[in-house]
Design a protein around this motif. Structure first.
Motif, PDB file in Angstrom:
ATOM      1  N   LEU A 160      31.689  43.900  36.062  1.00 30.85           N
ATOM      2  CA  LEU A 160      30.371  44.542  36.098  1.00 30.85           C
ATOM      3  C   LEU A 160      30.080  45.107  34.708  1.00 30.85           C
ATOM      4  O   LEU A 160      31.014  45.503  33.994  1.00 30.85           O
ATOM      5  N   PRO A 161      28.808  45.161  34.309  1.00 32.03           N
ATOM      6  CA  PRO A 161      28.492  45.678  32.969  1.00 32.03           C
ATOM      7  C   PRO A 161      28.815  47.168  32.847  1.00 32.03           C
ATOM      8  O   PRO A 161      28.492  47.958  33.730  1.00 32.03           O
ATOM      9  N   LYS A 162      29.483  47.500  31.740  1.00 28.93           N
ATOM     10  CA  LYS A 162      29.866  48.903  31.500  1.00 28.93           C
ATOM     11  C   LYS A 162      30.233  49.054  30.036  1.00 28.93           C
ATOM     12  O   LYS A 162      30.471  48.061  29.342  1.00 28.93           O
ATOM     13  N   GLY A 163      30.322  50.287  29.554  1.00 24.01           N
ATOM     14  CA  GLY A 163      30.752  50.489  28.175  1.00 24.01           C
ATOM     15  C   GLY A 163      30.887  51.956  27.838  1.00 24.01           C
ATOM     16  O   GLY A 163      30.551  52.836  28.646  1.00 24.01           O
ATOM     17  N   GLY A 164      31.392  52.212  26.642  1.00 25.89           N
ATOM     18  CA  GLY A 164      31.732  53.560  26.210  1.00 25.89           C
ATOM     19  C   GLY A 164      30.524  54.439  25.923  1.00 25.89           C
ATOM     20  O   GLY A 164      29.476  53.974  25.493  1.00 25.89           O
ATOM     21  N   ARG A 212      31.963  37.664  47.098  1.00 27.18           N
ATOM     22  CA  ARG A 212      33.312  37.546  47.689  1.00 27.18           C
ATOM     23  C   ARG A 212      34.171  36.603  46.859  1.00 27.18           C
ATOM     24  O   ARG A 212      35.322  36.872  46.585  1.00 27.18           O
ATOM     25  N   GLU A 213      33.573  35.500  46.479  1.00 29.48           N
ATOM     26  CA  GLU A 213      34.302  34.510  45.679  1.00 29.48           C
ATOM     27  C   GLU A 213      34.627  35.062  44.287  1.00 29.48           C
ATOM     28  O   GLU A 213      35.757  34.949  43.809  1.00 29.48           O
ATOM     29  N   ALA A 214      33.652  35.699  43.654  1.00 30.40           N
ATOM     30  CA  ALA A 214      33.845  36.255  42.304  1.00 30.40           C
ATOM     31  C   ALA A 214      34.938  37.322  42.299  1.00 30.40           C
ATOM     32  O   ALA A 214      35.729  37.412  41.363  1.00 30.40           O
ATOM     33  N   LEU A 215      35.004  38.124  43.366  1.00 31.08           N
ATOM     34  CA  LEU A 215      36.009  39.192  43.420  1.00 31.08           C
ATOM     35  C   LEU A 215      37.428  38.635  43.497  1.00 31.08           C
ATOM     36  O   LEU A 215      38.387  39.326  43.176  1.00 31.08           O
ATOM     37  N   GLU A 267      41.084  44.746  39.659  1.00 32.89           N
ATOM     38  CA  GLU A 267      41.342  45.549  40.859  1.00 32.89           C
ATOM     39  C   GLU A 267      40.365  46.716  40.993  1.00 32.89           C
ATOM     40  O   GLU A 267      39.947  47.045  42.089  1.00 32.89           O
ATOM     41  N   ASN A 268      39.999  47.355  39.855  1.00 34.77           N
ATOM     42  CA  ASN A 268      39.108  48.511  40.000  1.00 34.77           C
ATOM     43  C   ASN A 268      37.688  48.094  40.399  1.00 34.77           C
ATOM     44  O   ASN A 268      36.973  48.852  41.028  1.00 34.77           O
ATOM     45  N   ILE A 269      37.301  46.854  40.075  1.00 35.31           N
ATOM     46  CA  ILE A 269      35.987  46.349  40.501  1.00 35.31           C
ATOM     47  C   ILE A 269      36.023  46.075  42.013  1.00 35.31           C
ATOM     48  O   ILE A 269      35.109  46.447  42.744  1.00 35.31           O
ATOM     49  N   LYS A 270      37.127  45.483  42.474  1.00 33.82           N
ATOM     50  CA  LYS A 270      37.280  45.235  43.924  1.00 33.82           C
ATOM     51  C   LYS A 270      37.228  46.557  44.686  1.00 33.82           C
ATOM     52  O   LYS A 270      36.617  46.663  45.744  1.00 33.82           O
ATOM     53  N   LEU A 271      37.899  47.557  44.110  1.00 35.41           N
ATOM     54  CA  LEU A 271      37.971  48.881  44.731  1.00 35.41           C
ATOM     55  C   LEU A 271      36.571  49.458  44.923  1.00 35.41           C
ATOM     56  O   LEU A 271      36.271  50.060  45.946  1.00 35.41           O
ATOM     57  N   LEU A 272      35.726  49.257  43.950  1.00 32.94           N
ATOM     58  CA  LEU A 272      34.353  49.755  44.001  1.00 32.94           C
ATOM     59  C   LEU A 272      33.616  49.166  45.204  1.00 32.94           C
ATOM     60  O   LEU A 272      32.932  49.876  45.928  1.00 32.94           O
ATOM     61  N   PHE A 273      33.786  47.870  45.416  1.00 31.34           N
ATOM     62  CA  PHE A 273      33.116  47.221  46.544  1.00 31.34           C
ATOM     63  C   PHE A 273      33.733  47.646  47.874  1.00 31.34           C
ATOM     64  O   PHE A 273      33.033  47.830  48.853  1.00 31.34           O
ATOM     65  N   GLU A 274      35.053  47.848  47.887  1.00 28.26           N
ATOM     66  CA  GLU A 274      35.706  48.310  49.112  1.00 28.26           C
ATOM     67  C   GLU A 274      35.240  49.713  49.476  1.00 28.26           C
ATOM     68  O   GLU A 274      34.896  49.994  50.605  1.00 28.26           O
TER      69      GLU A 274
END
Length: 200
Positions: A94-98, A179-182, A187-194
């Motif tokens: 997912l897009p993110k930055g400092g 679902r496929e992309a995950l 892991e932290n991106i998956k966690l966000l969706f969970e």
């Protein structure tokens, strides 16, 4: 409980002693946190629990040992209910930055989404859980704390990946595609969706 990903492996900061046996449990008073992190990067530890009666205390200790990099990011929905993903370093993200000097974390999140994807007209609709991961750059370990925000947009253009950030593609993904992309994400991106129970 905090879940910190080190080299995409979970380090749990917990105030409960769990009865599982497939991991190593360390007591905050008697352990060198940095050594655990080094071993996780060397693939010598796959999963670890760090115990202290006050889990906030563990997080404070971790921040003392490892410099913190603060970031902001977005889980962005369009009018069709699709989510904005970027593809970088062979993984969906997912897009993110400092954060930059003088910015609020919300401003960071919106700016980074715009810069990395070219998508504008973003409105923050919700604050999401923070994620934590340790990365290594120039031989230095850093703890990245990412503040996530749910955003909505009625952007109609074609998203453009920020080349200098190594973003190969930007895509609006439907729930099935997510679902496929995950399956090829962090892991932290998956966690966000969970945590959001958005899809699972």
């Amino acid at each position: 409980m905090y879940k910190v990903f080190v080299n995409d492996k979970p380090l749990f900061l917990t105030n409960e002693v769990v009865k599982e046996t497939d991991f190593q449990l360390f007591l905050l008073e008697s352990v060198d946190i940095k050594q655990i992190i080094v071993k996780m990067f060397q693939n010598k530890i796959d999963k670890a629990f760090l115990y202290h009666p006050d889990e906030k205390e563990i997080m404070e200790k971790l921040k003392e040992k490892i410099p913190v990099a603060k970031a902001g990011g977005g889980l962005v929905y369009n009018k069709q209910g699709q989510v904005l993903f970027i593809f970088r370093n062979g993984k969906w993200d997912l897009p993110k930055g400092g954060i930059e000097k003088g910015e609020s974390i919300e401003e960071t999140a919106i700016r980074e989404v715009e810069e990395e994807t070219g998508v504008s007209g973003l409105k923050i609709t919700n604050k999401l859980p923070k994620t934590y991961h340790v990365f290594k750059r120039n031989g230095q370990y850093k703890l990245k704390i990412t503040h996530w925000f749910e955003m909505k947009t009625d952007f109609k253009g074609i998203p453009q990946g920020q080349i200098e950030e190594g973003i190969e593609k930007v895509a609006w993904l439907s729930p099935d595609e997510i679902r496929e992309a995950l399956g090829n994400s962090y892991e932290n991106i998956k966690l966000l969706f969970e945590k959001e129970k958005l899809l699972f």
